[in-house]
Design a protein around this motif. Structure first.
Motif, PDB file in Angstrom:
ATOM      1  N   ALA A   4       0.697  -0.862   0.066  1.00 30.95           N
ATOM      2  CA  ALA A   4       0.222  -0.054  -0.250  1.00 30.95           C
ATOM      3  C   ALA A   4       0.674   1.564   0.426  1.00 30.95           C
ATOM      4  N   ALA A   5       0.217   2.355  -0.115  1.00 28.64           N
ATOM      5  CA  ALA A   5       0.674   3.641  -0.533  1.00 28.64           C
ATOM      6  C   ALA A   5      -0.174   4.782  -0.828  1.00 28.64           C
ATOM      7  N   SER A   6       0.144   6.051   0.308  1.00 30.90           N
ATOM      8  CA  SER A   6      -0.263   6.935   0.430  1.00 30.90           C
ATOM      9  C   SER A   6       0.995   8.446   0.306  1.00 30.90           C
ATOM     10  N   VAL A   7       0.284   9.502   0.234  1.00 37.48           N
ATOM     11  CA  VAL A   7       1.392  10.369   0.704  1.00 37.48           C
ATOM     12  C   VAL A   7       1.977  10.550   1.539  1.00 37.48           C
ATOM     13  N   GLY A   8       3.385  10.823   2.009  1.00 35.81           N
ATOM     14  CA  GLY A   8       3.679   9.787   3.180  1.00 35.81           C
ATOM     15  C   GLY A   8       3.830   8.406   4.169  1.00 35.81           C
ATOM     16  N   SER A   9       3.487   7.675   3.147  1.00 33.87           N
ATOM     17  CA  SER A   9       3.236   6.516   4.107  1.00 33.87           C
ATOM     18  C   SER A   9       3.523   5.073   2.628  1.00 33.87           C
ATOM     19  N   THR A  10       4.518   3.810   3.209  1.00 33.89           N
ATOM     20  CA  THR A  10       4.405   3.033   2.006  1.00 33.89           C
ATOM     21  C   THR A  10       4.559   1.446   2.620  1.00 33.89           C
ATOM     22  N   THR A  11       3.692   0.631   2.115  1.00 35.35           N
ATOM     23  CA  THR A  11       3.899  -0.900   2.860  1.00 35.35           C
ATOM     24  C   THR A  11       4.401  -1.804   1.861  1.00 35.35           C
ATOM     25  N   LEU A  12       5.217  -1.905   2.068  1.00 35.22           N
ATOM     26  CA  LEU A  12       5.806  -3.696   1.796  1.00 35.22           C
ATOM     27  C   LEU A  12       5.946  -4.812   2.573  1.00 35.22           C
ATOM     28  N   ARG A  13       6.238  -5.868   1.291  1.00 33.23           N
ATOM     29  CA  ARG A  13       6.192  -7.378   2.101  1.00 33.23           C
ATOM     30  C   ARG A  13       7.199  -7.899   1.713  1.00 33.23           C
ATOM     31  N   MET A  14       7.296  -8.694   2.055  1.00 34.68           N
ATOM     32  CA  MET A  14       8.739  -9.450   1.384  1.00 34.68           C
ATOM     33  C   MET A  14       9.186 -10.743   2.028  1.00 34.68           C
ATOM     34  N   LYS A  15       8.934 -11.863   1.673  1.00 37.49           N
ATOM     35  CA  LYS A  15       9.313 -13.153   1.676  1.00 37.49           C
ATOM     36  C   LYS A  15      10.452 -13.505   2.121  1.00 37.49           C
ATOM     37  N   VAL A  16      10.936 -14.139   3.149  1.00 36.26           N
ATOM     38  CA  VAL A  16      12.468 -14.561   3.868  1.00 36.26           C
ATOM     39  C   VAL A  16      12.780 -15.486   2.396  1.00 36.26           C
ATOM     40  N   GLU A  17      13.652 -15.549   2.394  1.00 34.01           N
ATOM     41  CA  GLU A  17      13.949 -17.336   1.831  1.00 34.01           C
ATOM     42  C   GLU A  17      15.476 -17.303   1.477  1.00 34.01           C
ATOM     43  N   ARG A  18      15.989 -18.355   0.777  1.00 34.14           N
ATOM     44  CA  ARG A  18      17.053 -18.834   0.899  1.00 34.14           C
ATOM     45  C   ARG A  18      18.110 -17.912   1.428  1.00 34.14           C
ATOM     46  N   LYS A  19      17.897 -16.744   0.258  1.00 32.20           N
ATOM     47  CA  LYS A  19      19.528 -15.977  -0.172  1.00 32.20           C
ATOM     48  C   LYS A  19      19.376 -14.412   0.782  1.00 32.20           C
ATOM     49  N   HIS A  20      18.112 -14.297   1.905  1.00 28.67           N
ATOM     50  CA  HIS A  20      18.010 -13.996   3.296  1.00 28.67           C
ATOM     51  C   HIS A  20      18.831 -14.137   4.128  1.00 28.67           C
ATOM     52  N   ILE A  21      19.354 -15.701   4.466  1.00 30.59           N
ATOM     53  CA  ILE A  21      19.850 -16.147   5.486  1.00 30.59           C
ATOM     54  C   ILE A  21      20.614 -15.690   5.821  1.00 30.59           C
ATOM     55  N   ASN A  22      20.888 -15.639   7.191  1.00 31.62           N
ATOM     56  CA  ASN A  22      22.863 -15.979   7.440  1.00 31.62           C
ATOM     57  C   ASN A  22      23.438 -16.874   7.515  1.00 31.62           C
ATOM     58  N   PHE A  23      24.710 -17.176   8.571  1.00 31.49           N
ATOM     59  CA  PHE A  23      25.515 -17.967   8.164  1.00 31.49           C
ATOM     60  C   PHE A  23      24.755 -19.091   9.787  1.00 31.49           C
ATOM     61  N   ASN A  24      24.014 -17.793  10.810  1.00 31.16           N
ATOM     62  CA  ASN A  24      23.350 -18.864  11.970  1.00 31.16           C
ATOM     63  C   ASN A  24      21.774 -19.344  11.338  1.00 31.16           C
ATOM     64  N   GLY A  25      22.006 -19.223  10.279  1.00 31.83           N
ATOM     65  CA  GLY A  25      20.320 -19.565   9.877  1.00 31.83           C
ATOM     66  C   GLY A  25      19.068 -19.031   9.514  1.00 31.83           C
ATOM     67  N   LYS A  26      18.986 -17.096  10.481  1.00 27.72           N
ATOM     68  CA  LYS A  26      18.570 -16.312   9.866  1.00 27.72           C
ATOM     69  C   LYS A  26      18.278 -15.586   9.226  1.00 27.72           C
ATOM     70  N   CYS A  27      17.352 -14.718   9.824  1.00 33.70           N
ATOM     71  CA  CYS A  27      17.172 -13.090   8.060  1.00 33.70           C
ATOM     72  C   CYS A  27      18.401 -12.766   8.656  1.00 33.70           C
ATOM     73  N   HIS A  28      19.221 -12.516   7.797  1.00 31.77           N
ATOM     74  CA  HIS A  28      20.158 -11.021   7.959  1.00 31.77           C
ATOM     75  C   HIS A  28      19.603 -10.067   8.309  1.00 31.77           C
ATOM     76  N   GLY A  29      20.628  -9.296   9.062  1.00 34.23           N
ATOM     77  CA  GLY A  29      19.783  -8.409   9.923  1.00 34.23           C
ATOM     78  C   GLY A  29      20.292  -7.340   8.650  1.00 34.23           C
ATOM     79  N   GLY A  30      20.678  -6.799   7.857  1.00 31.60           N
ATOM     80  CA  GLY A  30      21.283  -6.539   6.170  1.00 31.60           C
ATOM     81  C   GLY A  30      20.072  -6.268   5.608  1.00 31.60           C
ATOM     82  N   ALA A  31      19.217  -7.858   5.672  1.00 24.74           N
ATOM     83  CA  ALA A  31      18.415  -7.896   4.956  1.00 24.74           C
ATOM     84  C   ALA A  31      17.188  -6.613   4.626  1.00 24.74           C
ATOM     85  N   LEU A  32      17.004  -6.788   6.804  1.00 27.41           N
ATOM     86  CA  LEU A  32      15.594  -6.010   7.366  1.00 27.41           C
ATOM     87  C   LEU A  32      16.365  -4.868   7.530  1.00 27.41           C
ATOM     88  N   PHE A  33      17.406  -4.531   7.501  1.00 25.54           N
ATOM     89  CA  PHE A  33      18.013  -3.227   7.062  1.00 25.54           C
ATOM     90  C   PHE A  33      16.913  -2.585   5.238  1.00 25.54           C
TER      91      PHE A  33
END
Ligand SMILES: Nc1nc2c(ncn2[C@@H]2O[C@H](COP(=O)(O)OP(=O)(O)OP(=O)(O)O)[C@@H](O)[C@H]2O)c(=O)[nH]1
Ligand SMILES: [Mg+2]
Length: 398
Positions: free
Chosen positions: A281-310
């Motif tokens: 969703a989007a309006s002036v001043g706000s945006t909503t995004l979504r993302m599915k966490v996949e293999r490529k977002h996972i760090n060496f520890n098996g969790k979603c990479h902080g950089g991906a969240l950022f």
């Protein structure tokens, strides 16, 4: 998706399906995305009336009277009560329904209370979505009741074409506080409980206050109504019904434009494509995004990479701050991450404007997990607004 058939039937006005669609939006489930997408294409018909004011001020009673008046004029009406403390089903409307007899089975009226989620931004997002759903489902008028405290009354300006601020008599000095907060947003002040002795004074206080603000381009109207006698109701319904404000919020808020503009920017953004980031969703001043966490977002520890969240948060923030059409760039951004995310989870990032001046904007982004609405991360960012349109910057790219 076989189980999303209810979306089409909801848009055709089927009550049970509308209920299902609202539940999907409230739960932030997978289906919520499909609902939003279907709804986005059909916005801008309904006249959205926001009713706000202090607790116990007579909002629900007024809304009941408005429903009746609008139905008499042949308008279909949907109501969202954004107030966990006084659900419609237990309050004035139920009593009114009983009095009105067959109104409960009236297919032209749909009433729903929205539960508070208790996490910042979440409630408002769901309310905006539900308004859009009612609009897409073909209701002529959508009424939203919110308690006039804190953020909700400001939020309502985003969603409503017409803002009704309820001002019951006998609030004493509290009236000052209420008025100070909502004077700028009200299209009409309604002095409720006009049968009570203080009503006249409340009305004259309001008029005196407004007289001091004659610089306002279109000063709000002041009306007085009494539920027991029905005095003033018919005139108010006529005033509301006569406003040619249908769908104005989409023009004024630029929702349609913001949505298509934002989807273009995402389509042109390599990192967004790489990460699988999608617009919700989007309006002036706000945006909503979504993302599915996949293999490529996972760090060496098996969790979603902080950089991906950022990156997800940064993208939402960047789109929100550029949605005004002027190029804005992040000069300071921080994110605190409180919950680890697993592969397969869907994340929702909602960016909203905290404040904005000509040069500086302040934004926040909430990242939540779709399946349970868990809070994942909170981001704060300050942006610098340049004196250039966004389009020029896009065109300059390699
Ligand atoms: N005397 C009088 N009482 C009223 C009038 N309108 C509402 N009330 C009473 O005021 C109380 C609150 O009314 P509601 O309509 O529930 O007020 P509200 O603003 O929706 O309340 P919340 O949703 O709990 O914030 C009820 O007891 C109503 O009967 C009126 O015109 N005159
Ligand atoms: Mg109420």
């Amino acid at each position: 998706m076989a189980n999303s058939a209810f979306i089409q039937t909801a848009l055709a006005g089927d009550r049970r399906s509308i209920g299902q669609a609202i539940s999907a939006l409230e739960n932030g489930s997978e289906a919520a995305y499909a609902v939003r997408k279907a709804v986005a294409a059909r916005q801008g018909r309904a006249h959205v009336i926001g009713v706000t004011g202090p607790p116990g001020g007579g909002k629900s009673t007024l809304v009941s009277a408005l429903i009746r008046g609008l139905r008499e004029r042949g308008r279909t009406v949907a109501v969202a009560a954004v107030d966990p403390s006084s659900p419609f089903t237990g309050g004035a409307v139920l009593g009114d329904r009983i009095r009105m007899g067959d109104r409960q089975s009236d297919a032209g009226v749909f009433i729903r209370s929205l539960a508070s989620r208790g996490h910042l931004g979440g409630l408002a997002v769901a309310a905006g979505d539900v308004i859009d759903l009612f609009d897409a489902a073909g209701f002529d008028v959508v009424i939203v009741e919110t308690v006039g405290a804190g953020q909700s009354e400001v939020e309502i300006t985003r969603y409503a074409d017409t803002r009704v601020v309820v001002c019951p008599p006998g609030l004493g000095d509290d009236v000052q506080a209420i008025k100070a907060g909502v004077l700028e947003i009200a299209d009409v002040f309604v002095v409720t409980k006009a049968d009570l002795p203080d009503a006249r004074k409340t009305e004259s206080d309001l008029l005196a206050m407004l007289a001091l603000r004659r610089d306002q381009a279109s000063p709000p109207a002041v009306r007085k109504v009494s539920a027991p006698s029905g005095d003033g109701i018919e005139a108010l319904v006529e005033w509301l019904d006569g406003r040619t404000q249908r769908g104005l919020r989409h023009e004024a808020g630029g929702v349609k434009k913001a949505y298509s503009q934002t989807s273009d920017w995402i389509a042109a953004d390599n990192l967004a494509q790489l990460m699988g980031i999608e617009l919700v969703a989007a309006s002036v001043g706000s945006t909503t995004l979504r993302m599915k966490v996949e293999r490529k977002h996972i760090n060496f520890n098996g969790k979603c990479h902080g950089g991906a969240l950022f990156a997800l948060g940064d993208m939402a923030l960047g789109l929100a701050c550029n949605s005004h059409g002027r190029l804005a760039t992040l000069v300071d951004g921080q994110m605190s991450i409180s919950t680890a995310v697993d592969e397969g989870d869907w994340l929702i990032a909602h960016a909203s404007e905290v404040s904005r001046s000509r040069k500086i904007g302040s934004y926040q982004v909430h990242v939540t997990r779709a399946k349970d609405n868990a809070h994942i991360a909170l981001m704060h960012g300050t942006v610098y607004v340049l004196d250039r349109p966004v389009a020029a910057a896009c065109g300059d790219g390699p």
